[in-house]
Motif scaffolding. Structure first.
Motif, PDB file in Angstrom:
ATOM      1  N   UNK A   1      75.212   7.249  63.693  1.00 22.23           N
ATOM      2  CA  UNK A   1      76.648   7.394  63.428  1.00 22.23           C
ATOM      3  C   UNK A   1      77.396   7.783  64.707  1.00 22.23           C
ATOM      4  N   UNK A   2      76.801   8.687  65.483  1.00 20.99           N
ATOM      5  CA  UNK A   2      77.447   9.088  66.741  1.00 20.99           C
ATOM      6  C   UNK A   2      77.541   7.888  67.664  1.00 20.99           C
ATOM      7  N   UNK A   3      76.493   7.073  67.684  1.00 20.72           N
ATOM      8  CA  UNK A   3      76.507   5.884  68.548  1.00 20.72           C
ATOM      9  C   UNK A   3      77.646   4.954  68.138  1.00 20.72           C
ATOM     10  N   UNK A   4      77.862   4.794  66.844  1.00 23.06           N
ATOM     11  CA  UNK A   4      78.945   3.918  66.385  1.00 23.06           C
ATOM     12  C   UNK A   4      80.294   4.506  66.792  1.00 23.06           C
ATOM     13  N   UNK A   5      80.487   5.790  66.531  1.00 28.67           N
ATOM     14  CA  UNK A   5      81.811   6.366  66.819  1.00 28.67           C
ATOM     15  C   UNK A   5      82.070   6.419  68.332  1.00 28.67           C
ATOM     16  N   UNK A   6      80.984   6.449  69.142  1.00 26.29           N
ATOM     17  CA  UNK A   6      81.167   6.504  70.596  1.00 26.29           C
ATOM     18  C   UNK A   6      81.025   5.136  71.252  1.00 26.29           C
ATOM     19  N   UNK A   7      80.853   4.080  70.425  1.00 22.54           N
ATOM     20  CA  UNK A   7      80.799   2.720  70.972  1.00 22.54           C
ATOM     21  C   UNK A   7      79.542   2.416  71.764  1.00 22.54           C
ATOM     22  N   UNK A   8      78.397   3.032  71.405  1.00 27.56           N
ATOM     23  CA  UNK A   8      77.159   2.716  72.136  1.00 27.56           C
ATOM     24  C   UNK A   8      76.022   2.337  71.185  1.00 27.56           C
ATOM     25  N   UNK A   9      76.388   1.626  70.110  1.00 27.11           N
ATOM     26  CA  UNK A   9      75.380   1.202  69.128  1.00 27.11           C
ATOM     27  C   UNK A   9      74.365   0.240  69.750  1.00 27.11           C
ATOM     28  N   UNK A  10      74.831  -0.586  70.708  1.00 28.66           N
ATOM     29  CA  UNK A  10      73.937  -1.586  71.314  1.00 28.66           C
ATOM     30  C   UNK A  10      72.695  -0.950  71.923  1.00 28.66           C
ATOM     31  N   UNK A  11      72.836   0.296  72.413  1.00 28.16           N
ATOM     32  CA  UNK A  11      71.686   0.947  73.077  1.00 28.16           C
ATOM     33  C   UNK A  11      70.821   1.740  72.097  1.00 28.16           C
ATOM     34  N   UNK A  12      71.192   1.746  70.833  1.00 29.97           N
ATOM     35  CA  UNK A  12      70.496   2.618  69.884  1.00 29.97           C
ATOM     36  C   UNK A  12      69.455   1.848  69.096  1.00 29.97           C
ATOM     37  N   UNK A  13      68.218   2.373  69.108  1.00 25.85           N
ATOM     38  CA  UNK A  13      67.162   1.706  68.348  1.00 25.85           C
ATOM     39  C   UNK A  13      67.104   2.305  66.942  1.00 25.85           C
ATOM     40  N   UNK A  14      67.018   1.432  65.933  1.00 27.68           N
ATOM     41  CA  UNK A  14      66.975   1.905  64.552  1.00 27.68           C
ATOM     42  C   UNK A  14      65.629   1.520  63.952  1.00 27.68           C
ATOM     43  N   UNK A  15      64.917   2.526  63.432  1.00 27.53           N
ATOM     44  CA  UNK A  15      63.575   2.268  62.886  1.00 27.53           C
ATOM     45  C   UNK A  15      63.562   2.467  61.378  1.00 27.53           C
ATOM     46  N   UNK A  16      62.796   1.603  60.706  1.00 23.27           N
ATOM     47  CA  UNK A  16      62.670   1.645  59.241  1.00 23.27           C
ATOM     48  C   UNK A  16      61.237   1.880  58.837  1.00 23.27           C
ATOM     49  N   UNK A  17      61.059   2.539  57.688  1.00 20.71           N
ATOM     50  CA  UNK A  17      59.706   2.775  57.166  1.00 20.71           C
ATOM     51  C   UNK A  17      59.276   1.588  56.312  1.00 20.71           C
ATOM     52  N   UNK A  18      57.988   1.314  56.268  1.00 22.43           N
ATOM     53  CA  UNK A  18      57.521   0.191  55.448  1.00 22.43           C
ATOM     54  C   UNK A  18      57.565   0.484  53.947  1.00 22.43           C
ATOM     55  N   UNK A  19      57.778   1.715  53.553  1.00 19.48           N
ATOM     56  CA  UNK A  19      57.760   2.101  52.127  1.00 19.48           C
ATOM     57  C   UNK A  19      58.745   1.290  51.295  1.00 19.48           C
ATOM     58  N   UNK A  20      58.484   1.250  49.995  1.00 25.61           N
ATOM     59  CA  UNK A  20      59.423   0.673  49.035  1.00 25.61           C
ATOM     60  C   UNK A  20      60.174   1.822  48.356  1.00 25.61           C
ATOM     61  N   UNK A  21      61.371   1.541  47.870  1.00 22.76           N
ATOM     62  CA  UNK A  21      62.141   2.553  47.138  1.00 22.76           C
ATOM     63  C   UNK A  21      62.814   1.907  45.931  1.00 22.76           C
ATOM     64  N   UNK A  22      62.839   2.656  44.825  1.00 17.40           N
ATOM     65  CA  UNK A  22      63.478   2.183  43.591  1.00 17.40           C
ATOM     66  C   UNK A  22      64.384   3.297  43.064  1.00 17.40           C
ATOM     67  N   UNK A  23      65.595   2.927  42.649  1.00 15.67           N
ATOM     68  CA  UNK A  23      66.559   3.892  42.091  1.00 15.67           C
ATOM     69  C   UNK A  23      66.984   3.422  40.704  1.00 15.67           C
ATOM     70  N   UNK A  24      66.809   4.280  39.714  1.00 14.82           N
ATOM     71  CA  UNK A  24      67.227   3.974  38.337  1.00 14.82           C
ATOM     72  C   UNK A  24      68.426   4.868  38.012  1.00 14.82           C
TER      73      UNK A  24
END
Ligand code: AMP
Ligand code: GLY
Length: 425
Positions: free
Chosen positions: A308-331
């Motif tokens: 979020x800070x990267x977006x508000x400061x205009x430096x999203x291009x340099x930010x690496x975003x990592x995701x977990x392989x897990x699955x998620x379900x919401x009821x």
């Protein structure tokens, strides 16, 4: 860092839950929040649409970052108001939020820049709209132009239903001013997918995809709601299709908004139909989806404050975003009667027992009354679980649901069933 989250639903509970994990956050506030959020953040009794009061509070409390959940304050210019006051807020300004606030604006933008979407016409004259519908025939889709809390859309299977929907929106004005202008669209066939991305002008960093279930009853029957449940990943939609949606829809849309002089900063949400011609846009939202956020954020490994800070400061291009392989379900558990009128104040039992199953019970519409948690909205709870597979996450979520009770409680029993039908995991 002092962070203020604005909103009161399950999405905001998930945001608070994720932001709380950041080592950079020292204090968390939520305005106005709910009973679940109160366990993680200090509640501030200011409604989400009271922009001036929120700005005043943020100044007095020395808030370093505000994160806006719902669409209405974005359209009302809350991010602009925070910035004018010298405060940092995450979300698009009012001019960019229009991509959600006016379906006509979004459709015209897509037409101009060749972004794939259903064929359409806009009308503010009832007779002309009726004539168009009669010429096109059913099935056809009628949409109120303005915001209608997810309820302004009719997928008409017959001409009779289409005419009734037009009459309701344009003559009876059941959506108020939001329906005096309508968009009439070609009916698309296929699977739906929600794809959100962090966007900072031209830089687009996609999140993992999710699938929502909008109709209130099993097998997609009954009226549309704000969302009855979600899951992520969506294993039967191949990555090649997701990549096409990123390249053909999200990136060109971000670029189009820059070219239009309305650069988008925040979360751009594309509601997509995966047709035989590839992904096409059903709608854009200018914010995190609800209940998509409840399954996407538990899969996010990276510190959300960093992104979020990267977006508000205009430096999203340099930010690496990592995701977990897990699955998620919401009821989602709803109050009796929702999406129509429903009672409030029903005592909720079994939350502690359900919490032994999962730490991800996101409150959507709850309040504290004496020592009891009671219902305070149509969507009451988003019971979420993660697991190695969708099967595991789903079993865990429904086991937790079984432990919760309130009078007239309703939920769909087929959340994520499509994923199970299509793959064996
Ligand atoms: P929206 O509020 O625009 O997301 O629409 C609500 C729901 O109506 C979507 O999730 C779809 O299920 C359905 N819908 C909207 N537009 C179309 C369309 N052009 N073709 C088929 N279904 C649609
Ligand atoms: N889940 C759909 C929305 O947030 O609008």
């Amino acid at each position: 860092m002092k962070v203020l989250i604005i909103g009161q639903g399950g999405r905001e509970h998930a945001l608070v839950w994720k932001l709380k994990q950041s080592p950079r956050v020292t204090r968390l506030y939520c305005a106005p929040g709910n009973a679940g959020i109160a366990e993680l953040a200090t509640l501030v009794p200011i409604a989400e649409n009271r922009v001036d009061e929120l700005v005043r509070f943020a100044k007095e409390a020395g808030i370093d970052l505000a994160v806006v959940g719902p669409e209405q304050p974005l359209l009302d210019g809350i991010v602009d108001a925070f910035e004018t006051a010298g405060l940092k807020a995450f979300g698009p300004g009012a001019d960019a939020a229009l991509i959600e606030g006016s379906k006509g604006f979004a459709k015209d933008l897509m037409k101009k820049y060749g972004i794939p979407t259903a064929a359409y016409e806009s009308f503010d004259d009832y007779a002309a709209a009726l004539d168009y519908v009669r010429r096109k025939g059913a099935p056809i889709v009628i949409k109120a132009d303005g915001l209608a809390a997810g309820k302004g859309v009719t997928v008409a299977r017959t001409l009779e239903d289409a005419e009734a929907a037009l009459n309701a929106a344009m003559n009876q004005k059941i959506y108020g001013a939001a329906g005096s202008r309508v968009v009439i669209e070609e009916c698309l066939a296929g699977e739906e997918m929600s794809l959100m991305a962090f966007v900072d002008g031209e830089t687009v960093k996609p999140m993992v995809p999710a699938q929502d279930h909008k109709p209130v009853y099993d097998h997609d029957e009954g009226p549309n709601t704000g969302g009855m449940g979600t899951y992520s990943p969506v294993p039967h939609i191949p990555q090649t299709i997701v990549d096409r949606a990123i390249e053909e829809i999200l990136k060109p849309t971000a670029r189009a908004m820059v070219l239009e002089g309305r650069p988008f900063r925040g979360v751009l949400y594309a509601g997509l139909m995966i047709t035989s011609d590839g992904p096409k846009v059903i709608e854009f939202n200018a914010r995190f989806g609800d209940p998509e956020t409840q399954v996407v954020l538990p899969r996010l490994e990276t510190d959300l404050v960093e992104i979020i800070s990267a977006v508000t400061e205009g430096r999203l291009a340099e930010t690496e975003i990592k995701w977990k392989p897990d699955a998620a379900v919401c009821v989602v558990l709803t109050a009796p009667g929702y999406p129509g009128s429903y009672p409030k104040g029903l005592p909720i039992e079994g939350l502690a027992k359900a919490a032994e199953k999962t730490g991800l019970i996101f409150h959507a519409g709850t309040a504290a009354k004496d020592d009891q948690t009671v219902t305070a909205g149509g969507r009451v709870l988003g019971v979420t679980c993660t697991g190695q597979t969708i099967t595991d996450a789903r079993r865990c979520a429904y086991d937790a649901v079984d432990r919760i009770h309130f009078e007239g409680m309703h939920y769909r029993t087929d959340i994520a069933a499509k994923a199970l039908k299509n793959v064996t995991d």
